[in-house]
Design an enzyme around this catalytic site. Structure first.
Site, short mmCIF file in Angstrom:
data_model
loop_
_atom_site.label_atom_id
_atom_site.label_comp_id
_atom_site.label_asym_id
_atom_site.label_seq_id
_atom_site.Cartn_x
_atom_site.Cartn_y
_atom_site.Cartn_z
N CYS A 18 66.44 26.76 62.76
CA CYS A 18 67.09 27.65 63.74
C CYS A 18 66.05 28.50 64.46
O CYS A 18 64.86 28.43 64.17
CB CYS A 18 68.12 28.55 63.05
SG CYS A 18 67.38 29.68 61.86
N CYS A 21 63.69 30.59 62.40
CA CYS A 21 62.60 29.81 61.78
C CYS A 21 61.41 29.76 62.73
O CYS A 21 60.25 29.91 62.32
CB CYS A 21 63.05 28.37 61.49
SG CYS A 21 64.45 28.21 60.39
N ASP A 445 51.57 22.39 103.90
CA ASP A 445 50.40 21.98 104.67
C ASP A 445 50.87 20.83 105.56
O ASP A 445 51.90 20.21 105.26
CB ASP A 445 49.30 21.52 103.70
CG ASP A 445 48.12 20.92 104.44
OD1 ASP A 445 47.66 21.53 105.41
OD2 ASP A 445 47.67 19.82 104.04
#
Length: 749
Positions: A18, A21, A445
């Protein structure tokens, strides 16, 4: 800390379940002296580490992770000559082994949980007591015998991790499951074996072996489904890794031999037959073919290739036999760079994940507090008795497991970046993917971005009875001797039309004005008005057309034959086929479009008119492009810069999101946040749409992750949620989040 001494490595971590953790592992690693960065990804179960090898090593890092209850899987050397296992094989073997073990534990738990549930339910009926040869006490002892291996074999992973964490005064979802099921099992065992300890007399049927075993089975089932779904999220990486063939046909000393791909060297001559994959990057030295580059560029149509053209490792040779010279092998190939880029992106954290991490850091302690308060209030104030209060306590713990919270962001990032790679849109990191959805201004560009970046013939006009084919053939034959880009545009046009180029006599190149020579008896002069004036050739009848071409940003080339004007050829850097559509789509998304170019204003405005861009700024020096981007940002715009050249690199770095064309320079691609693998501005549209879809998915995931807890915890605390239902809902929440992320694979971008 000396950045040059930094070592970067990505390794699997075992035991994470989870979001809390993730934080625990990161915190433990960052405490180790010498660790600069530690980013844990729950979806891939990996940690990306950056550390100083002079201050720490893998053994110290492994020890730090193990101390907080998890396991860092470092590569091992089985033999000195073999070297460490590559990450992908280490990770695959870890995931495969973990999946098989999880599957065994789930099946074992389910095989016992189902009969335990049936017997528990049946034993509560009056007819069972009438007809059963066993007493209730004997039934309870049988249930205890059946439930014990489920708890201590299938449930071992929860209790082991919870104990490790408890020793360090920490808790995560394993703690919630371990406490919830452990309390139910312990209470039921004590009632069965030592009822007098609780002041009870006689056997009871109000036990919770069925609750304990079913919760363990359901949570394991959820993890199993989650593991299967998580593995699907990284399909893009697996496909990329599977592109390269195992062997290559290399010609050495005039002999063709099949060798492992790892043995191919730069400058080796490689032979590829029709239908085979290109093994490494190279330049064709012999042959003609078409190559399927769709997995690299996202372009579905095969590309024609001949001598001098580049080939990319992993692409498929369709119908011709070719030989090429290897120019990049191993980790230097395009496909290796793409894999590394996608892996890095999938392992990075999006800013939106900070919300989930912050909540996870305090979530488990708060839930335990709510569960304890629930038990006390029901038992002391509600007066419902110990067992009912305990069931509500367990339900709160089980429904609150934050697995889905930890998976919400990384699974969507993994699928999103993988989907981008399959479309030829390479995203450098999760931050770039998240920022892209906010873009409201795109600065382009011109050359090589909106336009093709090379001059092409756009118009041909003839005079004095000369036909177009003759004009083009004679002019191209003469220009074939020249290396001028405008002359080469004429040659390319002639080749495109299949015209044969004739021999040239008395060729002469006149710097700055054009070329002259004799072709098939014709005295030819091809160049600008100065050349025509030099040879006293009247151009009056073509000047009106030349002026019109000039207004359109085109360059006019005059062609004279035997002292008379024969024709006018207009040449320009033409726009990419998709530029108009791409810019139109951006405008429909309410994104402002701007062209920023060093070209003259007349040409810039001519191109801008063709693609219907919002505004254009011409004659901009390379060093001034960054200032223009800064000015737009100062006005509150979120700016994307799209370019391909060295002169674009500073502006790409300054922009909120830099997007480089894959055909551009290496420095532009290194600086950019997103690289488009083909010269196609639709990639800009796809990148923004992909970002929006990914962020939308993350928000949906976080909503579902939170909604389960926001609704579930109060229901459990109020005694309205059975612990078994809570376990099913918790398992489903993780699976639903991962499944929602997988929908990105199919979404139309």
């Amino acid at each position: 800390m000396d950045n040059n001494a930094q070592q970067t490595i990505t390794l699997p971590v075992e035991g994470m379940t989870c979001a809390s953790c993730v934080l625990r592992v990161e915190k433990a690693l960052k405490k180790v002296d010498g660790v600069r960065e530690a980013n844990v990804n729950l979806a891939t179960e990996n940690v990306a580490l950056s550390f100083d090898p002079q201050k720490t090593d893998l053994s110290k890092l492994s020890a730090a992770v193990e101390e907080v209850g998890y396991k860092l899987l470092a590569p091992e050397k089985s033999q000195p000559s073999e070297g460490p296992k590559p990450l992908e094989s280490l990770q695959e073997s870890h995931q495969e082994k973990a999946y098989k073990q999880l599957k065994k534990e789930f099946i074992f738990a389910m095989v016992l949980a189902i009969p335990i549930m049936i017997v528990s339910m049946v034993s509560m009926t009056s007819w069972f007591m009438e007809w059963s040869p066993l007493s209730m006490d004997e039934v309870n002892k049988l249930l205890l015998i059946a439930a014990t291996p489920v708890v201590f074999i299938s449930g071992k992973r929860f209790y082991k991790t919870a104990w490790q964490l408890a020793k360090h005064f920490s808790a995560d979802m394993n703690t919630l499951v371990a406490v919830g099921t452990g309390v139910a099992y312990a209470y039921s065992a004590v009632v069965t074996l030592f009822p007098h300890w609780l002041g009870l007399s006689g056997a009871m049927n109000d036990l919770y072996f069925d609750t304990t075993t079913t919760i363990i089975a359901l949570i394991l089932m959820g993890r199993l489904l989650e593991a299967r779904a998580k593995h699907k999220t990284s399909d893009a990486i697996k496909k990329l890794m599977g592109l390269q063939p195992r062997t290559a046909h290399v010609i050495r000393n005039g002999v063709e031999q099949e060798i492992p791909i790892d043995a191919v060297l730069v400058n080796d001559s490689v032979h590829v037959r029709p239908g085979e994959k290109i093994p490494v990057d190279g330049v064709i030295t012999d042959g003609f073919t078409t190559i399927d580059e769709s997995m690299i560029t996202g372009e579905s149509l095969p590309v024609e290739k001949s001598v001098g053209n580049n080939v990319v490792g992993g692409t498929i040779n369709k119908n011709g036999s070719i030989e090429f010279r290897a120019i990049a092998v191993g980790k230097d190939t395009v496909i290796a760079h793409i894999i590394k880029l996608v892996e890095d992106a999938q392992g990075s954290k999006a800013p939106i994940q900070a919300l989930a991490d912050t909540i996870a850091s305090v979530f488990v302690p708060i839930v335990i507090g709510i569960a304890v308060a629930t038990f006390v209030l029901w038992y002391v104030v509600g007066g419902v008795g110990f067992t009912a209060a305990m069931m509500n306590f367990i339900a709160v713990l089980i429904i609150a497991c934050p697995c889905a919270l930890g998976l919400a962001t990384p699974t969507a990032i993994i699928v999103g970046t993988g989907r981008g790679a399959s479309m030829g849109v390479l995203i450098k990191n999760a931050q770039s993917l998240e920022r892209a959805h906010k873009i409201d201004t795109v600065v382009f560009d011109k050359t090589g971005t909106i336009t093709k970046g090379k001059p092409s013939v756009t118009d041909i006009m003839t005079f004095n009875g000369v036909n177009e084919q003759t004009l083009l053939q004679q002019a191209a034959s003469l220009e074939h001797k020249s290396e001028h880009p405008l002359g080469q545009a004429i040659v390319e046009k002639a080749k495109e039309l299949g015209l044969h180029l004739e021999n040239v006599e008395s060729f002469q190149s006149l710097t700055g004005i054009g070329v002259t020579g004799v072709v098939q008896g014709y005295a030819m002069a091809v160049g600008n008005t100065n050349l025509m004036r030099e040879y006293s050739i009247a151009t009056t009848e073509a000047e009106t057309n030349a002026a019109k071409f000039s207004e359109q940003g085109k360059t006019s080339i005059f062609v004279a034959m035997n002292g008379k004007l024969a024709g006018l050829v207009a040449i320009a850097d033409t726009i990419q086929e998709t530029s108009l559509d791409a810019i139109a789509q951006l405008k429909r998304m309410n994104i402002k479009t701007i062209m920023l170019t060093g070209d003259n204003k007349r040409t810039a405005h001519a191109i801008a008119t063709q693609v219907v861009i919002d505004s254009v700024i011409g004659e901009v020096l390379p060093q001034d492009k960054t200032a223009h981007v800064k000015a737009l940002q100062a006005e509150g715009n979120i700016v994307a810069m799209v370019g391909d050249g060295i002169n674009d690199a500073p502006a790409l770095a300054q922009a909120d999101v830099g997007i480089a064309m894959g055909t551009g320079t290496d420095i532009a691609m290194e600086t950019a946040d997103i690289t488009l693998m083909r010269s196609d501005l639709m990639g800009v549209v796809q990148a923004i749409k992909l970002s929006k879809a990914t962020i939308r998915t993350i928000r949906q995931n976080l909503f579902w992750a939170f909604i389960y807890n926001i609704i579930g915890i109060p229901l459990a605390a109020l005694g309205m949620l059975n612990p078994i239902i809570a376990a099913g809902a918790m398992a489903f929440s993780s699976v639903s989040v991962v499944s929602n992320s997988l929908r990105l694979k199919m979404k139309k971008i």
